[in-house]
Scaffold this motif. Structure first.
Motif, PDB file in Angstrom:
ATOM      1  N   TRP A  44     -17.914   0.769 156.911  1.00  0.00           N
ATOM      2  CA  TRP A  44     -18.011  -0.489 156.158  1.00  0.00           C
ATOM      3  C   TRP A  44     -18.509  -0.210 154.744  1.00  0.00           C
ATOM      4  O   TRP A  44     -17.961  -0.731 153.760  1.00  0.00           O
ATOM      5  CB  TRP A  44     -18.984  -1.455 156.834  1.00  0.00           C
ATOM      6  CG  TRP A  44     -18.597  -2.090 158.117  1.00  0.00           C
ATOM      7  CD1 TRP A  44     -19.370  -2.191 159.252  1.00  0.00           C
ATOM      8  CD2 TRP A  44     -17.373  -2.778 158.441  1.00  0.00           C
ATOM      9  NE1 TRP A  44     -18.709  -2.870 160.238  1.00  0.00           N
ATOM     10  CE2 TRP A  44     -17.487  -3.255 159.775  1.00  0.00           C
ATOM     11  CE3 TRP A  44     -16.203  -3.033 157.722  1.00  0.00           C
ATOM     12  CZ2 TRP A  44     -16.470  -3.965 160.398  1.00  0.00           C
ATOM     13  CZ3 TRP A  44     -15.178  -3.742 158.352  1.00  0.00           C
ATOM     14  CH2 TRP A  44     -15.319  -4.196 159.669  1.00  0.00           C
ATOM     15  N   MET A  95     -19.143  -7.086 153.645  1.00  0.00           N
ATOM     16  CA  MET A  95     -18.765  -8.474 153.908  1.00  0.00           C
ATOM     17  C   MET A  95     -18.909  -9.373 152.680  1.00  0.00           C
ATOM     18  O   MET A  95     -18.116 -10.298 152.495  1.00  0.00           O
ATOM     19  CB  MET A  95     -19.612  -9.039 155.050  1.00  0.00           C
ATOM     20  CG  MET A  95     -19.523  -8.281 156.358  1.00  0.00           C
ATOM     21  SD  MET A  95     -17.838  -8.141 156.995  1.00  0.00           S
ATOM     22  CE  MET A  95     -18.092  -6.911 158.278  1.00  0.00           C
ATOM     23  N   LYS A 111     -10.999  -4.652 163.828  1.00  0.00           N
ATOM     24  CA  LYS A 111     -11.828  -3.880 162.894  1.00  0.00           C
ATOM     25  C   LYS A 111     -11.261  -2.484 162.682  1.00  0.00           C
ATOM     26  O   LYS A 111     -11.617  -1.803 161.715  1.00  0.00           O
ATOM     27  CB  LYS A 111     -13.266  -3.835 163.410  1.00  0.00           C
ATOM     28  CG  LYS A 111     -13.919  -5.221 163.477  1.00  0.00           C
ATOM     29  CD  LYS A 111     -15.333  -5.173 164.020  1.00  0.00           C
ATOM     30  CE  LYS A 111     -15.412  -5.003 165.526  1.00  0.00           C
ATOM     31  NZ  LYS A 111     -14.905  -6.158 166.284  1.00  0.00           N
ATOM     32  N   ARG A 161     -16.625 -12.657 154.307  1.00  0.00           N
ATOM     33  CA  ARG A 161     -15.574 -11.649 154.182  1.00  0.00           C
ATOM     34  C   ARG A 161     -14.175 -12.248 154.227  1.00  0.00           C
ATOM     35  O   ARG A 161     -13.273 -11.809 153.492  1.00  0.00           O
ATOM     36  CB  ARG A 161     -15.720 -10.596 155.296  1.00  0.00           C
ATOM     37  CG  ARG A 161     -14.582  -9.586 155.346  1.00  0.00           C
ATOM     38  CD  ARG A 161     -14.488  -8.760 154.083  1.00  0.00           C
ATOM     39  NE  ARG A 161     -13.127  -8.289 153.841  1.00  0.00           N
ATOM     40  CZ  ARG A 161     -12.802  -7.443 152.885  1.00  0.00           C
ATOM     41  NH1 ARG A 161     -13.715  -6.971 152.069  1.00  0.00           N
ATOM     42  NH2 ARG A 161     -11.551  -7.079 152.717  1.00  0.00           N
ATOM     43  N   THR A 162     -13.963 -13.259 155.050  1.00  0.00           N
ATOM     44  CA  THR A 162     -12.632 -13.850 155.160  1.00  0.00           C
ATOM     45  C   THR A 162     -12.174 -14.425 153.829  1.00  0.00           C
ATOM     46  O   THR A 162     -10.978 -14.558 153.578  1.00  0.00           O
ATOM     47  CB  THR A 162     -12.621 -14.933 156.250  1.00  0.00           C
ATOM     48  OG1 THR A 162     -13.308 -14.428 157.392  1.00  0.00           O
ATOM     49  CG2 THR A 162     -11.206 -15.297 156.667  1.00  0.00           C
ATOM     50  N   TYR A 180     -14.655 -12.526 160.081  1.00  0.00           N
ATOM     51  CA  TYR A 180     -14.322 -11.405 159.212  1.00  0.00           C
ATOM     52  C   TYR A 180     -13.228 -10.521 159.794  1.00  0.00           C
ATOM     53  O   TYR A 180     -12.435  -9.930 159.054  1.00  0.00           O
ATOM     54  CB  TYR A 180     -15.570 -10.576 158.902  1.00  0.00           C
ATOM     55  CG  TYR A 180     -16.123  -9.758 160.040  1.00  0.00           C
ATOM     56  CD1 TYR A 180     -15.752  -8.434 160.215  1.00  0.00           C
ATOM     57  CD2 TYR A 180     -17.036 -10.304 160.939  1.00  0.00           C
ATOM     58  CE1 TYR A 180     -16.268  -7.670 161.251  1.00  0.00           C
ATOM     59  CE2 TYR A 180     -17.557  -9.553 161.970  1.00  0.00           C
ATOM     60  CZ  TYR A 180     -17.178  -8.236 162.129  1.00  0.00           C
ATOM     61  OH  TYR A 180     -17.681  -7.491 163.157  1.00  0.00           O
ATOM     62  N   ASP A 232     -21.052 -12.090 157.203  1.00  0.00           N
ATOM     63  CA  ASP A 232     -19.789 -11.856 157.906  1.00  0.00           C
ATOM     64  C   ASP A 232     -18.779 -12.969 157.602  1.00  0.00           C
ATOM     65  O   ASP A 232     -17.579 -12.713 157.494  1.00  0.00           O
ATOM     66  CB  ASP A 232     -20.010 -11.783 159.412  1.00  0.00           C
ATOM     67  CG  ASP A 232     -20.781 -10.550 159.845  1.00  0.00           C
ATOM     68  OD1 ASP A 232     -20.931  -9.622 159.019  1.00  0.00           O
ATOM     69  OD2 ASP A 232     -21.239 -10.514 161.001  1.00  0.00           O
ATOM     70  N   ASN A 233     -19.274 -14.200 157.467  1.00  0.00           N
ATOM     71  CA  ASN A 233     -18.375 -15.329 157.260  1.00  0.00           C
ATOM     72  C   ASN A 233     -17.847 -15.423 155.835  1.00  0.00           C
ATOM     73  O   ASN A 233     -16.937 -16.208 155.559  1.00  0.00           O
ATOM     74  CB  ASN A 233     -19.083 -16.633 157.637  1.00  0.00           C
ATOM     75  CG  ASN A 233     -19.277 -16.760 159.126  1.00  0.00           C
ATOM     76  OD1 ASN A 233     -18.561 -16.142 159.915  1.00  0.00           O
ATOM     77  ND2 ASN A 233     -20.265 -17.545 159.535  1.00  0.00           N
TER      78      ASN A 233
END
Length: 430
Positions: free
Chosen positions: A237, A163, A395, A107-108, A54, A104-105
């Motif tokens: 966030w 995310m 971040k 978000r990309t 992320y 988290d994965n």
């Protein structure tokens, strides 16, 4: 329903020569500083191998926005290098596991979506469909909010709201009919409202880092399920998630007002904790006077960006929000920005990481049998201060670049702040 393929194929290009002149804008300056520090975009965030994460997605998306504002084939190619490396022609994502159910994965995927909007490729679409599938299957609390990860069973973190939800809403707005997309919009609004209510601390008006529905985690209160503190970046966030949802939701969607109300409530309470002298915020946001606490740049960048963008978009109309955003940005320049001897720019005082657990329970072991307990991450005041502080954490880099673009939209540039600094120095000598 799967996302349809775009028709444009990007031709190979030759990167432009790096300019030796100092950039006019902080967004460009920090973008190219990061490119100089780490020429391989897939190795950002101090990585030891090509990393699907992320942090890369956030930082590179801000760089993409800098490219879209000012141009620069070198910036564009830097973004493309990441997706070329991490997404195979068949859409497979390097080092990604769907069954980890790690928000988290996801978000990309927001960055990949933005890349596909500008440089459409079939593999982007396939990767996005994989991430949408994860969110369709993502475990949820009994109230319908995503677990943060399989190893964090029944846990809602403010981090995870950012995310997962903006990517899902943005992508649904593009691939579904309004009738099919509306339940996804409703689900996102329900999740952000439930998360706000569950993490809200009436004593401070802020939101605690996380909530454990099971109340079995060592870091959670046995009665409320809450973690102990409001951590600045977690609040950041959540605030940015609301901003991105408003960006993605259609203008005629009838529940937009609920998200705006939440954002306004967040802003009103965040501003109360803004340090009067510096304009920035503390690492443990709800304990500014306690010994050892420090002014922290990543959460400050997130708040500055969110306040400035919401004001520009007209989601909040009171001038106090823009003024607080400008004050925060000026505080970042005064307290956290450093020009290096080689001409690059650094963002200092970044908390490297903070989290809670994992802890072990029957529910956690069922969802993630190989989980390893980590009781050091107990959410205490001492814990948040124990994590390392470093320069140029992505971040913070991403939100600072976004905040810079907002300030630049108001007419500010590097010289504006040089003049302010000179005026301050002259005033202090009188």
């Amino acid at each position: 329903m799967l996302l349809a393929a775009g028709c444009l194929t990007l031709a190979a290009v030759t990167p432009e020569k790096e300019s030796s002149a100092r950039p006019k804008h902080y967004s460009e300056w920090l973008t190219r500083s990061e490119m100089k520090r780490e020429p391989r975009s897939y190795m950002l965030d101090y990585s030891w191998r090509p990393n699907w994460g992320y942090v890369m997605g956030i930082e590179l998306e801000s760089m993409l926005d800098t490219y879209l504002r000012y141009g620069g084939d070198d910036i564009r190619d830097y973004c493309l290098l990441y997706t070329d490396t991490m997404i195979a022609p068949d859409g497979a994502i390097k080092h990604y596991r769907l069954d980890a159910y790690n928000l988290d994965n996801v978000r990309t995927g927001h960055f990949v979506n933005r890349m596909n909007q500008n440089f459409p490729e079939q593999r982007y679409i396939k990767a996005m469909n994989t991430l949408m599938r994860q969110l369709e299957e993502q475990p949820r609390t009994n109230e319908g909010v995503y677990w943060h990860k399989a190893v964090y069973a029944y846990q809602v973190w403010l981090d995870g709201i950012f995310m997962g939800l903006p990517f899902r809403v943005l992508t649904a707005s593009q691939i579904y009919s309004p009738e099919l997309a509306k339940p996804i919009y409703d689900d996102a609004v329900d999740q952000v409202k439930s998360t706000y209510d569950r993490t809200y601390d009436p004593k401070t008006g802020l939101n605690r880092h996380a909530w454990d529905e099971s109340r079995e985690m060592f870091w959670s209160d046995n009665e409320t399920g809450l973690s102990q503190h409001c951590w600045g970046r977690a609040q950041g966030w959540y605030t940015m998630a609301l901003v991105e949802l408003l960006d993605a939701l259609p203008e005629d969607y009838e529940r937009r007002g609920e998200v705006i109300d939440l954002l306004t409530r967040c802003f009103d309470n965040i501003i109360k904790w803004q340090d009067a002298e510096t304009g920035v915020w503390y690492q443990v946001m709800d304990s500014p006077e306690r010994e050892g606490n420090y002014l922290e740049s990543t959460c400050t960048s997130m708040f500055a960006y969110s306040l400035l963008k919401a004001a520009r978009k007209g989601w909040v109309s009171d001038p106090k929000y823009r003024e607080a955003g400008i004050k925060a940005y000026e505080g970042i320049i005064d307290n956290f920005i450093r020009e290096e001897p080689d001409g690059t720019l650094s963002l200092t005082s970044c908390c490297a990481v903070a989290g809670l657990g994992p802890g072990i329970s029957d529910a956690v072991l069922k969802a993630a049998p190989n989980v390893k307990e980590n009781k050091r991450r107990d959410g205490s005041y001492a814990y948040y201060l124990s994590e390392p502080v470093r320069d140029n954490d992505g971040k913070g880099i991403g939100p600072f670049i976004w905040a810079s673009l907002e300030m630049e939209d108001l007419g500010y540039d590097v010289d504006s702040f040089n003049k302010k600094s000179s005026t301050k120095k002259k005033s202090s000598k009188k």
